[in-house]
Design a protein around this motif. Structure first.
Motif, short mmCIF file in Angstrom:
data_model
loop_
_atom_site.label_atom_id
_atom_site.label_comp_id
_atom_site.label_asym_id
_atom_site.label_seq_id
_atom_site.Cartn_x
_atom_site.Cartn_y
_atom_site.Cartn_z
N GLY A 162 1.42 -1.41 -0.79
CA GLY A 162 0.14 0.18 -0.05
C GLY A 162 0.99 1.37 -0.08
N LYS A 163 0.01 2.21 0.29
CA LYS A 163 0.67 3.71 0.24
C LYS A 163 1.35 3.59 1.76
N HIS A 164 1.12 3.86 3.06
CA HIS A 164 1.68 3.52 3.85
C HIS A 164 2.24 2.93 4.53
N PHE A 165 1.84 1.52 3.76
CA PHE A 165 2.42 0.14 4.72
C PHE A 165 2.69 -1.30 3.42
N THR A 166 3.76 -1.25 4.08
CA THR A 166 4.21 -2.76 3.26
C THR A 166 4.15 -4.31 4.01
N VAL A 167 3.27 -5.08 4.17
CA VAL A 167 2.98 -6.06 5.86
C VAL A 167 2.72 -7.15 4.90
N ILE A 168 3.43 -8.49 5.54
CA ILE A 168 3.67 -9.96 5.44
C ILE A 168 3.01 -10.97 6.17
N PRO A 169 2.48 -11.25 5.88
CA PRO A 169 1.92 -12.73 7.82
C PRO A 169 2.23 -13.46 7.61
N PHE A 243 22.01 -12.91 6.33
CA PHE A 243 21.98 -13.16 4.64
C PHE A 243 21.31 -11.76 4.16
N TYR A 244 20.81 -10.83 5.44
CA TYR A 244 20.70 -9.85 4.79
C TYR A 244 20.47 -8.47 6.21
N GLY A 245 20.89 -7.88 6.47
CA GLY A 245 21.21 -7.12 7.85
C GLY A 245 20.64 -6.01 7.57
N ALA A 246 19.57 -5.97 7.29
CA ALA A 246 18.79 -4.07 7.60
C ALA A 246 17.81 -4.95 8.21
N ILE A 247 17.71 -5.68 9.24
CA ILE A 247 16.12 -6.77 9.82
C ILE A 247 16.00 -5.73 11.12
N GLU A 248 14.91 -5.60 11.75
CA GLU A 248 15.25 -4.84 13.07
C GLU A 248 14.07 -5.98 13.69
N GLY A 249 14.15 -5.96 15.35
CA GLY A 249 12.62 -6.98 15.84
C GLY A 249 13.53 -8.10 16.80
N PRO A 250 12.52 -8.60 17.13
CA PRO A 250 10.99 -8.30 17.32
C PRO A 250 10.95 -7.56 17.88
N LEU A 251 10.19 -6.45 17.16
CA LEU A 251 9.25 -5.80 17.74
C LEU A 251 7.50 -5.89 18.01
N PRO A 252 7.12 -5.14 19.21
CA PRO A 252 5.89 -5.38 19.13
C PRO A 252 5.22 -4.64 19.27
N ALA A 253 3.71 -5.34 18.52
CA ALA A 253 2.80 -5.04 17.07
C ALA A 253 2.42 -3.53 17.15
N ASP A 254 2.76 -3.17 18.44
CA ASP A 254 1.88 -1.68 18.76
C ASP A 254 3.08 -0.70 18.59
N VAL A 255 3.70 -1.07 18.49
CA VAL A 255 5.89 -0.09 17.94
C VAL A 255 6.33 -0.67 16.86
N ILE A 256 6.15 -1.07 15.69
CA ILE A 256 6.45 -1.91 14.82
C ILE A 256 5.24 -0.61 13.31
N PHE A 257 4.26 -0.89 14.29
CA PHE A 257 3.43 -0.55 12.77
C PHE A 257 3.65 1.46 13.37
N TYR A 258 3.92 2.00 14.05
CA TYR A 258 4.13 3.60 14.48
C TYR A 258 5.21 4.02 13.94
N LYS A 259 6.29 2.76 13.89
CA LYS A 259 7.62 2.78 12.60
C LYS A 259 7.12 2.80 11.93
N ALA A 260 6.40 2.51 11.21
CA ALA A 260 6.57 1.95 9.44
C ALA A 260 5.38 2.98 9.41
N PHE A 261 4.31 3.69 9.92
CA PHE A 261 3.80 4.63 9.19
C PHE A 261 4.67 5.89 9.62
N ASN A 262 6.10 6.00 9.55
CA ASN A 262 7.06 7.40 10.03
C ASN A 262 7.82 6.92 9.41
N LYS A 263 7.74 5.44 8.87
CA LYS A 263 8.73 5.42 7.83
C LYS A 263 10.52 5.60 8.04
N GLU A 264 10.31 4.41 9.36
CA GLU A 264 11.34 4.13 10.36
C GLU A 264 11.98 3.01 9.58
#
Length: 335
Positions: A162-169, A243-264
């Motif tokens: 999407g324009k704001h989020f890209t998500v994968i379950p 195999f890929y360094g730019a990975i953060e987590g595990p982050l609580p769900a109530d934090v991770i979407f705040y960071k995603a919404f703010n383009k972090e």
């Protein structure tokens, strides 16, 4: 043998449920997209249903083809696997309609799967009634799982762009009570690997920042309210970083979407369906696109359902379908 275009992407679009909004949003979307002449479009659908939708929303007749015909490059082509439906009513789901929707999906799969070497067709699927098809074809869960089997894929991953989020379950259409038992370090690592491989398609960035969500509230609080983070998710993130360094987590769900919404964070990998789909649809419902990773071909779809309640009323927005077609065409051109 089908004749495939060589100078433009071939976009194969399934009708979806004939009584839903699929035919309407397809023809509304193509009313604009076909003018650009940037792709060759093939609709696999019921001739009567699609002609009616074309007359209402497209403004000119469709080029009806047989499976063995070549596709006209400057027209919207229609392939009908038959038999033609009778008495279709918008908003009223029927077994015949669901059966035809599945037949159209099977035909589209054959067109894409049997493409000659050098051709790279993409599939765009309009929404179907999963419940109705499951009554006719027990075991049907949804497009993603059906396509996984049809293309003999070892593993597929559902991604929502999407324009704001890209998500994968990591897990998809299973009861919430089964999620902890389905999560494994291997499954999470394999999911992240498919995301890394498709990161440019998903985010437009080669150096996309991937965030991995925790399963439990507050990330399990060091094991006090759940140990999945310690036993399963942390080891998966550590292995994925090899195999890929730019990975953060595990982050609580109530934090991770705040960071995603703010383009972090550019891409969120979550542990279960509604953990990521609820925030995604809150902000990207109108423009979101579902794409399937791991098929060996491009497949996209709108992020909404059949919307029987507004079918036939001319109210359905084609925006998500337009975005699905555009993403499919970009992915083919980039392949």
């Amino acid at each position: 043998m089908l004749s495939f275009p060589t100078n433009k992407p071939l976009i194969v679009i399934t009708m979806g449920d004939p009584s839903g909004i699929g035919p309407e949003i397809i023809m509304k979307a193509l009313a604009d997209l076909s003018k650009e002449r940037s792709a060759v479009f093939v609709i696999v659908g019921d001739a009567g249903v699609m002609r009616s939708a074309a007359a209402s929303f497209y403004g000119k007749p469709l080029a009806v083809k047989r499976i063995g015909d070549s596709f006209e490059q400057d027209a919207v082509n229609l392939v009908d696997p038959g038999p033609e439906l009778k008495g279709v009513k918008a908003g009223i789901s029927t077994d015949d309609g669901a059966r035809k929707a599945l037949s159209c999906l099977d035909t589209a799969i054959r067109i894409v799967r049997d493409a000659p070497e050098g051709a790279s067709p993409a599939m765009v699927t309009a929404p179907v009634s999963k419940e109705r098809i499951a009554r006719l074809s027990p075991g049907f869960v949804g497009h993603t799982e059906y396509l996984e089997k049809a293309f003999s894929s070892r593993m597929v991953t559902m991604a929502m762009v999407g324009k704001h989020f890209t998500v994968i379950p990591v897990t998809r259409h299973i009861p919430l009570s089964e999620v902890p038992g389905k999560l494994t370090t291997r499954l999470i690592v394999d999911t992240i690997a498919q995301v890394v491989e498709s990161r440019y398609l998903l985010s437009g960035k080669d150096a996309a920042r991937i965030g991995v969500a925790a399963l439990n509230p507050h990330g399990g609080e060091g094991g006090h309210i759940g140990k999945e983070e310690i036993d399963i998710i942390n080891p998966a993130v550590d292995k994925a970083r090899s195999f890929y360094g730019a990975i953060e987590g595990p982050l609580p769900a109530d934090v991770i979407f705040y960071k995603a919404f703010n383009k972090e964070i550019d891409i969120v990998v979550s542990m279960y369906h509604d953990q990521c789909l609820a925030p995604f649809k809150m902000v990207d419902f109108a423009t979101g696109v579902n794409t399937t990773l791991g098929l060996g071909c491009v497949r996209t779809s709108p992020d909404h359902g059949t919307a029987f309640d507004i079918a036939g009323k001319g109210l359905a927005s084609p925006t998500s379908m337009e975005e699905a077609i555009r993403l499919a065409a970009r992915a083919v051109r980039a392949s």
